[in-house]
Design a protein around this motif. Structure first.
Motif, mmCIF file in Angstrom:
data_model
loop_
_atom_site.group_PDB
_atom_site.id
_atom_site.type_symbol
_atom_site.label_atom_id
_atom_site.label_comp_id
_atom_site.label_asym_id
_atom_site.label_seq_id
_atom_site.Cartn_x
_atom_site.Cartn_y
_atom_site.Cartn_z
ATOM 1 N N GLN A 28 0.802 -1.215 0.000
ATOM 2 C CA GLN A 28 0.000 0.000 0.000
ATOM 3 C C GLN A 28 0.841 1.272 0.000
ATOM 4 N N ASN A 29 2.069 1.229 0.510
ATOM 5 C CA ASN A 29 2.920 2.417 0.534
ATOM 6 C C ASN A 29 3.920 2.450 -0.615
ATOM 7 N N PHE A 30 4.005 1.367 -1.368
ATOM 8 C CA PHE A 30 4.966 1.278 -2.477
ATOM 9 C C PHE A 30 4.407 2.002 -3.692
ATOM 10 N N ARG A 31 5.203 2.845 -4.304
ATOM 11 C CA ARG A 31 4.755 3.642 -5.443
ATOM 12 C C ARG A 31 5.435 3.277 -6.762
ATOM 13 N N GLY A 32 6.539 2.581 -6.713
ATOM 14 C CA GLY A 32 7.202 2.213 -7.967
ATOM 15 C C GLY A 32 8.692 2.035 -7.779
ATOM 16 N N HIS A 33 9.358 1.808 -8.883
ATOM 17 C CA HIS A 33 10.793 1.570 -8.817
ATOM 18 C C HIS A 33 11.469 2.175 -10.035
ATOM 19 N N SER A 34 12.760 2.349 -9.912
ATOM 20 C CA SER A 34 13.569 2.837 -11.019
ATOM 21 C C SER A 34 14.839 1.990 -11.077
ATOM 22 N N LEU A 35 15.349 1.803 -12.267
ATOM 23 C CA LEU A 35 16.563 1.013 -12.449
ATOM 24 C C LEU A 35 17.783 1.860 -12.168
ATOM 25 N N ILE A 36 18.763 1.260 -11.476
ATOM 26 C CA ILE A 36 20.024 1.928 -11.179
ATOM 27 C C ILE A 36 21.132 0.995 -11.661
ATOM 28 N N GLY A 37 21.717 1.297 -12.769
ATOM 29 C CA GLY A 37 22.768 0.427 -13.301
ATOM 30 C C GLY A 37 22.210 -0.931 -13.679
ATOM 31 N N LYS A 38 23.059 -1.957 -13.583
ATOM 32 C CA LYS A 38 22.646 -3.301 -13.978
ATOM 33 C C LYS A 38 22.016 -4.091 -12.843
ATOM 34 N N ILE B 150 17.626 -5.894 -5.825
ATOM 35 C CA ILE B 150 16.489 -6.785 -6.054
ATOM 36 C C ILE B 150 16.323 -6.947 -7.551
ATOM 37 N N SER B 151 15.990 -8.123 -7.969
ATOM 38 C CA SER B 151 15.734 -8.391 -9.378
ATOM 39 C C SER B 151 14.506 -7.614 -9.849
ATOM 40 N N PHE B 152 14.633 -6.968 -10.996
ATOM 41 C CA PHE B 152 13.511 -6.228 -11.591
ATOM 42 C C PHE B 152 12.335 -7.171 -11.840
ATOM 43 N N THR B 153 12.629 -8.366 -12.323
ATOM 44 C CA THR B 153 11.584 -9.360 -12.607
ATOM 45 C C THR B 153 10.861 -9.769 -11.328
ATOM 46 N N THR B 154 11.619 -10.046 -10.280
ATOM 47 C CA THR B 154 11.012 -10.425 -9.000
ATOM 48 C C THR B 154 10.135 -9.305 -8.466
ATOM 49 N N LEU B 155 10.634 -8.091 -8.489
ATOM 50 C CA LEU B 155 9.876 -6.954 -7.968
ATOM 51 C C LEU B 155 8.576 -6.753 -8.753
ATOM 52 N N SER B 156 8.645 -6.831 -10.063
ATOM 53 C CA SER B 156 7.449 -6.658 -10.899
ATOM 54 C C SER B 156 6.428 -7.760 -10.629
ATOM 55 N N ARG B 157 6.907 -8.990 -10.544
ATOM 56 C CA ARG B 157 6.014 -10.122 -10.281
ATOM 57 C C ARG B 157 5.356 -9.980 -8.903
ATOM 58 N N GLN B 158 6.130 -9.556 -7.900
ATOM 59 C CA GLN B 158 5.587 -9.419 -6.552
ATOM 60 C C GLN B 158 4.526 -8.317 -6.483
ATOM 61 N N GLN B 159 4.733 -7.234 -7.208
ATOM 62 C CA GLN B 159 3.726 -6.173 -7.262
ATOM 63 C C GLN B 159 2.432 -6.715 -7.868
#
Length: 189
Positions: free
Chosen positions: A118-128, A145-154
């Motif tokens: 509920q408090n998470f608003r998004g993410h941005s990539l930093i390097g690789k 954290i893996s971008f794929t994992t984070l997206s799937r968890q959202q």
């Protein structure tokens, strides 16, 4: 970094929590609690902290994970009906207000971080390898954290939220109908 120390027994679940992250200080396990207004540490593992939160609500982490598995079996997210998913978000309810936490790794692993959806608003990539995590009130932190994992968890967290709310509404409707039927059965003409 110097953080204020909060006892495990003084810690409580609040809607201000953004993230519960493991950290090691002087060779001991601690949980960094990132809230909308402050950061502090609790002298225990994140798993123990989550178990404490669950216990304060009359449940256990295992029960919440089983509930999540049952929800996801209903919506056929698993490839097999019998398979249990290991990185599922969980729902904790306080006075009909659900808190949806999603893990960044298997929930009982020492390196797992829990994020309050509920408090998470998004993410941005930093390097690789890095990910910037953005929360309400411009709270920001960087994690590995893996971008794929984070997206799937959202995605899974949103499914859990809406399915849980649907279950609550169905239960309320069923209780309302039952109360009406009881009242009509016992009315004296």
């Amino acid at each position: 970094m110097n953080y204020r120390m909060v006892s495990l027994y003084d810690f409580c679940l609040t809607p201000n929590i953004c993230m519960l992250k493991p950290m090691i200080i002087d060779g001991h396990n601690y949980s960094l609690v990132l809230e909308l207004e402050k950061r502090y540490v609790v002298p225990c593992t994140v798993t123990r902290l989550m178990n404490r939160i669950c216990a304060s609500l009359g449940t256990t982490l295992d029960v919440t994970l089983n509930y999540s598995n049952s929800i996801f079996r209903e919506v056929n997210v698993n490839s097999s009906k019998e398979e249990n998913m290991i990185k599922l978000p969980i729902v904790l309810s306080v006075l009909n207000k659900p808190y949806i936490f999603f893990p960044t790794a298997s929930p009982k692993k020492n390196h797992n971080t829990w994020i309050l959806w509920q408090n998470f608003r998004g993410h941005s990539l930093i390097g690789k390898q890095g990910i910037g995590l953005h929360f309400k009130n411009d709270v920001y932190t960087e994690e590995q954290i893996s971008f794929t994992t984070l997206s799937r968890q959202q995605y899974y967290a949103s499914i859990l939220y809406f399915r849980h709310m649907d279950n609550m509404l169905q239960q309320h409707y069923a209780e309302s109908v039952l109360a009406t039927v009881r009242n009509e059965l016992f009315l004296v003409p």
